[in-house]
Structure formats: C-alpha cells, structure tokens
Design an enzyme around this catalytic site. Structure first.
Site, PDB file in Angstrom:
ATOM      1  N   HIS A 370      27.898 -25.982  28.297  1.00 15.76           N
ATOM      2  CA  HIS A 370      26.903 -26.775  29.278  1.00 15.76           C
ATOM      3  C   HIS A 370      26.448 -25.750  30.174  1.00 15.76           C
ATOM      4  O   HIS A 370      25.409 -25.962  30.530  1.00 15.76           O
ATOM      5  CB  HIS A 370      27.701 -28.146  29.838  1.00 15.76           C
ATOM      6  N   CYS A 685      19.002 -32.761  18.417  1.00 15.10           N
ATOM      7  CA  CYS A 685      18.702 -32.424  19.549  1.00 15.10           C
ATOM      8  C   CYS A 685      19.561 -31.215  20.137  1.00 15.10           C
ATOM      9  O   CYS A 685      19.677 -31.044  21.404  1.00 15.10           O
ATOM     10  CB  CYS A 685      18.718 -33.531  20.520  1.00 15.10           C
TER      11      CYS A 685
HETATM   12  C1  PEP Z   1      24.979 -31.991  21.374  1.00 13.63           C
HETATM   13  O1  PEP Z   1      26.416 -32.132  21.529  1.00 13.63           O
HETATM   14  O2  PEP Z   1      24.378 -31.465  20.562  1.00 13.63           O
HETATM   15  C2  PEP Z   1      24.082 -32.489  22.572  1.00 13.63           C
HETATM   16  C3  PEP Z   1      22.728 -32.571  22.640  1.00 13.63           C
HETATM   17  O3  PEP Z   1      24.623 -32.927  23.691  1.00 13.63           O
HETATM   18  P1  PEP Z   1      25.453 -32.133  24.922  1.00 13.63           P
HETATM   19  O4  PEP Z   1      25.088 -30.652  24.370  1.00 13.63           O
HETATM   20  O5  PEP Z   1      24.607 -32.558  26.160  1.00 13.63           O
HETATM   21  O6  PEP Z   1      26.720 -32.573  24.646  1.00 13.63           O
END
Ligand code: PEP
Ligand code: MG
Length: 762
Positions: A370, A685
């Site tokens: 993150h 995404c």
């Molecule tokens: C993912 O897991 O690909 C996603 C878009 O969510 P995050 O990166 O916020 O966990």
C-alpha cells in the site's frame, strides 16, 4: 613493576589528543605527536597507527617506537598479520607474547621483533574497520581492561578525526576514502514511476554527535543515566499503551527492546566508555559501533536481525541525549527532499504527503504494497528493495531516484547528475506527448474502445481526473481518507468529503470502494489487531460485515453526498457470493432509511464486487448474476494465487505478473463473462493495469476497462492507440500455453516488432 596507565588516565590523554588535533601543523606531524602521546600515556614502548587503503591493505601511517622508515612503506595485505586479524574480527587483540601467535607476520623493516606484549584495537567507523591502533611493550604482559578501554576510546576519536578529513592531506597521497562521500549505486525495484533529484531526508534520522570529549565525566555519567531512564520509560510506555494493543510478534519485538534497554552489560559498557573520557552520546556511538561490527560478523541470522533493534535503541538514546525532539516524533523535510527509510507504512507516507517531498527510497517497499499505491497516488517516484541504503545514506546528501528503472544514485558524481537532469528534460517531453493525446479517445487500431479510469483516494488525486483525460474514477479507495486524519472521520466529514469528490468528477463516474482497512492499512488512531497473517485476516468486507454500523454510516454519507446522482459502490475482498448478498442487504437498508426520511435517493445504485480472493473465481457465474459490475484487484488476487505476500520483498518478486498462469486466469474470467454477455462490466484496477505491457496483455485477453494511477493514463492510452486486438489475441493464446515462468520478454519482442508504444524513453 609492569607498566600501566600513566597518572590521569585516558581523560588526560583525550584532552592532549584534542589539543594536538587543533594544531595548525601538517597531518603527518599531528599523527606523529599523537602516537608519541599515546605511547607515553600508556607507558608503552611502541604505539602505531595503521589505516586501510583501497583494496583492504593496511598501511603503517605513524609510529612511536618502530623504525621511522617503515612509515608509509610497511603494508600488510588484507587479512595479513595480527593487524589483519583485528580488521577481520573487529575485536581487540591482547597478547602477552605476540611473536608466538600463528598470525604474527614479521617485517624486518619495522624492527618489531623484540616486543612481546601487544594490544591492538580496531578503528571503527560506521560498521567498517578503517584501521588499527596498537601499543607494544618489550616485556611479556597482559594489558588490563582499563587499558583496553582507554585504547578503544582513543581509537574512536581517531576514527572521527580520520573521517572528518582532518588527515586529508595524508589520505590524499592515495585513494583512501574514509569519509562517507563515495558515490554509491543501488539497483532496486522500480515501484512508482518518476525521477527525483534532491537532498536526503532520513525517515529515522541518525543524529550527528558533535561533542566527542567530555569536560566533566561525573556530569556526563549523570546525563547517560538520565537518558537511559527516559529510554526505558518510553519503551515501557509503548508496551503499556492501549492505543497499540500489542500482541504476538510485535509485542515480542518491543519486549526485546525492553530487555535491551535494561541490559546491565550494555549499561556497563556505556558507562565504561564515558569514564574513559567520552561524552555520553559519543559513548553510545562507540559501543554501538563495536556491537554492530561484532554482530555483523556473526553467522547467527537471529542475532544479525536483532542488530536493527539495537541500532534503533542506540539511535533513540542518542536523540534523547542531544535533545533532537522526542525520538518517537519525526520532523518535517524541506520541500524537494527525498525520503530514505528502512520501512514505512502508508500512513507515515501520507504524513509526508503535505511536505512536498520529491521522491522516496524505502528498503522494504514492494510493488503491490500500500505504500507503493499511496506513492503512485501522490505521484512520487519510489524505489524499493534497496538493501542497506538507510544505513549508508546521510541526511543532506544528494540522491537520484529513478522510479522508472529502479536505479538509485547516492552522492552521484557531477556527470551523473548532468545525465539525470537531461533525463528529467526528456521525461518532460514525453509527458508533453501524452498531454497532446489527452482529448483523443482510447481506441485500438481495430476500433475497440477501452475505458480508461484513474485510481484515487485523496482530494489531491481529483484534479488528475481532468488533467489526464480519464473517463472516470474506476477505484476510489475510501480508506485512505480514514488513514490521513488523526481521528476517525464522522458522518458529516464523510459527507463533505464525498461531495467534493462528486463535484470534482462532474459528469464522470466514480466507483467508491467501501472501507478496505486492515492488513497493512491501519489508521493511526485504530486499535491494531495483531494477526499472524494480516493479509488473510480481519480486513475489508469482513470488518464491514462484523461492524455493520461502519458500512451503514459510509453508505449513508455516500447517499447523502450523491444528492440524486448515480452511485457506484464497490465491495472489497468478497470471498463468497453470500458476503456480497449480506453487504447488499445492509446497503438496501440504508437506502430504505433514506427513502423513509424523505432524502433524495440516488438516481441508480450500482453495486460491484472486487475479484481479489481466489474463491470467488469458483462462483464467477453466480457473482456475475448478482453484481452490477466486477473489478479485478490483481494486487491481492495475485498475492493469493501465488501465495506470495505482496508486502514481503523476499517473495513478492518471485512470480511475474506476466506469467502463463495469470494469462489463463484472466482469460478464464473474460471467457465466462463473455458467455454471460457481461464482458463490458469487468474491469481491472490492480497495479498491473497501469503498466503498458501488462495493459496490452489484458486488452488482448478481452478486458475493455482499466483503472490505474493517473500518471499511467497517458502511456496506456498511447499504447492502446498503437495496438490491434485481432492480432494480439492469438499471440496471447499461444503464450498462455507456455511452461515458462514469464512471457514478458516474448511479449516485449512482439510489441517492438509491431511498433506497440510501451512508453519507454527514446
Ligand atoms: C487490489 O488488490 O488489486 C486492489 C486494487 O486493491 P488494494 O490494492 O487497495 O488492496
Ligand atoms: Mg485489494
């Protein structure tokens, strides 16, 4: 009577050293005086200083007692002789009969054969042994502890003098580079694109010790005791803090801190160093240098790991001593700084977000963590997996961070800087090329329209929506807003915030993902739930279903902010269709409540599910029937598919996103969705969507909607406009049958051959 330390001991000696070093004579002169004063003070017939040359050889730089001709002539190869042994082991060597030692190397030019007793100590700087200081006596004897201590103290001061360049005119004779001014090149992981050139700001700064020699040892001992007390109290407070609610491994780590902070051996070594004439902070550094060199040489991995804890404690103790604010607080970097850290969480980066830093190097950051996502959202170049840089970097040094290639240049040479400034200019040109197609559609050469959206989560992201020319916000990570503040946002704050998002987006759609907290996303005010496997733990929809009020409040705020507009809600970490149904029921209850209260209802509410937990792949038909849209979260999905923690640098690079397994996985989803006539409602995404080569693969496999960091819209659009999906599909079909761990090279070759724009610099 055996010789012993002369009256006055090391304190007098240190004062004399200080005087000698302040003299305006040549460096060689000062060194000569230094050895003769040490010899006299220690009642030794010989005192010598050896310093390390490039390549590891040790050269005799000054001596009292050995033959003057040997100075700058006697050189011991790496590892040679007793002196070489001291460099290798980094511990003092105390021998009553040195010539009898198997490692003794006789050099006739020195005339050292008659001397029996030998005491040598390492001259340590950082974690490097840069030289050796020795004393010798004719008669066989063992030097006592006090003498060893005294020589170690002198060696520390000597290390500082050497490093500060006080002997520069000597060092200049050859290539001795002892001060940390050397350029160092690292190759890490390119995590967030961009190029930063700036001055280093250390996330966990090392405080510079200015005063080495104490004027009043009694007062100095008291300072040390006071600081130790403070340190212990702060560690106790951490353990007791209900905010942190420590358990499991984290508690063990802090417990270990407590043990170290109360360690009597450590305290004893520190007080001994102070008694020998050092200031308390210099004593901490000296003891830490010794510990570090010793522990670095041990093969015990556990001990080496503990070194970080010890280093951290020592740093904190020094900060208490020099009062650079509370050790638990960080101070603000100047605008344009590059932050260097060993490890950093997304919340800490968000704290920096307001200070206009230019880039980041985080030793332990990985592609899909993150912190990576937040760095991209803040448009900050980030390079990760750079081992050791936090120890080598000094605050204020110049650094170049290339988030495109993963190169990091610490203290670069001027020609290197010129090259990077040129690259910066080229990048600006490239950005201009992307800007030129901002209003052009993202259509492939064979006419397939791809929906391009941005990932967002903070207000700073919103101007990017129009600047990039994206179609909308494909993923709004609402948890980021919960992580920036000092307290949990209330209903009103949330309404205001979402309203701003709607306003900024205008007619463009925004997909709001409900809170995805937990795992590595923990707000500073939250109670940290300690779990063995946080990524598999109590996070995202699991929290929302167990604490429905949290979800209901968020939906209430979204409904209120929508003011009759269309509302798109995305649910994270859905593992089963049943979870989706439960969450939908909560959302429906909120909508009913709004309607009962006569509030304007959204024109339409679309509810989607993230496809990021593998179990959902086995209920794909059912979820396609239930959900209005699906968004593939490749970051989590791939960490679970490969069983490789996205935040762990040791494993996160092990499996390539562009592997046959991933191609087959995506194709499975697009085939099923295609059969159900739902292909347009599937988007990707995760971070892979924003990388041109990966985006090409996804489009070739049938994906028509992508969501990514805003900075990738230009490069991906350029790619889209240069490809033909009809030609791509059979290539991907073939590549997905390979047994290779990665198809990256094959796909790159295809792209180059077919002039697909991968967005590289020319
Ligand atoms: C993912 O897991 O690909 C996603 C878009 O969510 P995050 O990166 O916020 O966990
Ligand atoms: Mg996810």
């Amino acid at each position: 009577m055996p010789p012993t330390l002369a009256a006055g001991g090391p304190r007098v000696l240190l004062r004399r050293l200080r005087e000698i070093m302040a003299e305006q004579t040549s460096a060689q002169d000062r060194l000569n005086k230094l050895v003769s004063v040490i010899a006299a003070n220690m009642v030794a017939e010989v005192c010598s200083i050896y310093l390390r040359r490039a390549g590891g050889a040790l050269e005799l730089f000054a001596t009292e007692g050995l033959s003057a001709q040997a100075v700058h002539n006697t050189r011991l190869a790496k590892g040679e002789g007793l002196v070489g042994l001291i460099v290798e082991t980094a511990v003092p060597l105390n021998l009553s009969d040195a010539p009898a030692h198997p490692k003794f190397s006789y050099r006739p030019e020195t005339g050292e054969d008659p001397y029996k007793a030998f005491l040598g100590v390492p001259v340590v700087r950082g974690d490097q042994v840069i030289g050796v200081l020795t004393v010798q006596n004719l008669t066989a004897r063992h030097y006592d502890e006090e003498e060893v201590e005294a020589l170690l103290t002198v060696a520390m001061v000597l290390a500082e003098v050497v490093a500060q360049g006080a002997l520069y005119d000597l060092a200049e004779l050859e290539d001795v580079t002892l001060a940390p001014t050397k350029p160092v090149h690292y190759r890490g992981d390119a995590i967030a694109d961009g190029l930063a050139i700036g001055q280093i700001f250390l996330h966990e700064p090392r405080v510079k010790v200015e005063r080495m020699i104490a004027d009043d040892p009694v007062a100095e001992l008291q300072r040390l005791e006071d600081a130790l007390l403070e340190l212990r109290a702060s560690v106790d407070a951490m353990l007791e803090s209900s905010d942190l609610d420590l358990a499991g491994e984290t508690r063990e780590v802090i417990e270990a801190y407590r043990l170290f902070a109360n360690d009597q051996g450590w305290r004893q070594r520190l007080s001994d160093a102070v008694r020998s004439g050092l200031t308390a902070e210099a004593a901490v550094e000296r003891v830490q240098d010794e510990t570090r060199t010793r522990m670095n040489r041990t093969s015990d991995a556990y001990l080496r790991e503990r070194l970080h804890d010890f280093d951290d404690l020592a740093r904190r103790l020094v900060r208490y001593l020099v009062r650079a604010g509370s050790p638990w607080e960080s101070h603000a970097p100047l605008p344009g700084s590059v932050v260097v850290a060993r490890a950093m969480g997304p919340a800490e980066l968000l704290d920096y977000g307001h200070s206009q830093i230019a880039g980041l190097v985080v030793e332990e950051a990985t592609q899909n963590s993150h912190i990576a996502i937040v760095a991209r959202s803040l448009n900050l170049p980030l390079v990760g997996t750079v081992e050791g840089i936090a120890d080598t970097a000094r605050a204020g040094d110049t650094i170049v961070v290339d988030g495109e290639t993963g190169d990091v240049h610490l203290r670069p040479m001027s020609d290197m800087l010129v090259a990077f400034h040129a690259k910066q200019a080229l990048r600006a040109q490239r950005v201009a090329r992307f800007a030129a197609i901002r209003d052009e559609p993202a259509v492939t050469r064979d006419g397939v329209r791809i929906s391009l959206n941005i990932n967002a989560g903070l207000l700073v992201d919103l101007p990017h929506l129009n600047e990039s020319g994206a179609d909308g916000v494909g993923l709004f990570r609402t948890e980021l807003q919960f992580m920036v503040g000092a307290a949990m946002p209330g209903l009103k704050d949330q309404v205001q915030f979402y309203r701003k998002v709607f306003e900024a987006a205008g007619a463009k759609p925004v997909v709001f993902r409900t809170l995805d907290l937990g795992g590595d996303k923990v707000p500073s005010y939250g109670r940290r739930v300690i779990e063995e496997n946080p990524a598999l733990g109590w996070r995202a929809i699991r929290v929302s279903l167990d604490r429905p009020a949290l979800l209901r409040y968020q939906v209430r705020a979204l409904v209120s902010a929508a003011e009759g507009r269309r509302l798109r809600i995305l649910l994270p970490m859905i593992s089963q269709v049943a979870e989706f149904q439960h969450a939908r029921a909560q959302i429906d209850r909120e909508l009913e409540r709004a309607s009962r209260m006569g509030m304007p209802l959204p024109e339409k509410v679309d509810i989607g599910a993230m496809v990021e937990v593998p179990s959902l792949l086995f209920e794909l038909n059912q979820i396609l029937a239930e959900a209005d849209f699906l968004s593939i979260g490749s970051n989590d999905l791939l960490q679970f598919i490969f069983a490789a923690d996205r935040t762990n640098p040791v494993v996160s690079r092990r499996y390539d996103t562009l592997s046959p397994a991933v191609l087959n996985l995506v194709r499975g989803i697009t085939d099923t969705a295609g059969k159900a006539g739902r292909l347009p409602s599937i988007s990707v995404c995760g971070e892979m969507a924003g990388r041109p080569l990966e985006a090409m693969a996804l489009i070739g496999l049938g994906i028509t909607s992508l969501s990514m960091q805003a900075a990738s819209i230009g490069p991906v659009k350029m790619l889209i406009r240069s490809i033909d999906t009809r030609a791509l599909r059979p290539v991907l079909d073939r590549l997905s049958t390979l047994s290779a761990p990665s198809v990256r090279d094959a796909l790159t070759a295809y792209a180059d051959e077919h002039r697909a724009e991968l967005g590289r610099l020319v």
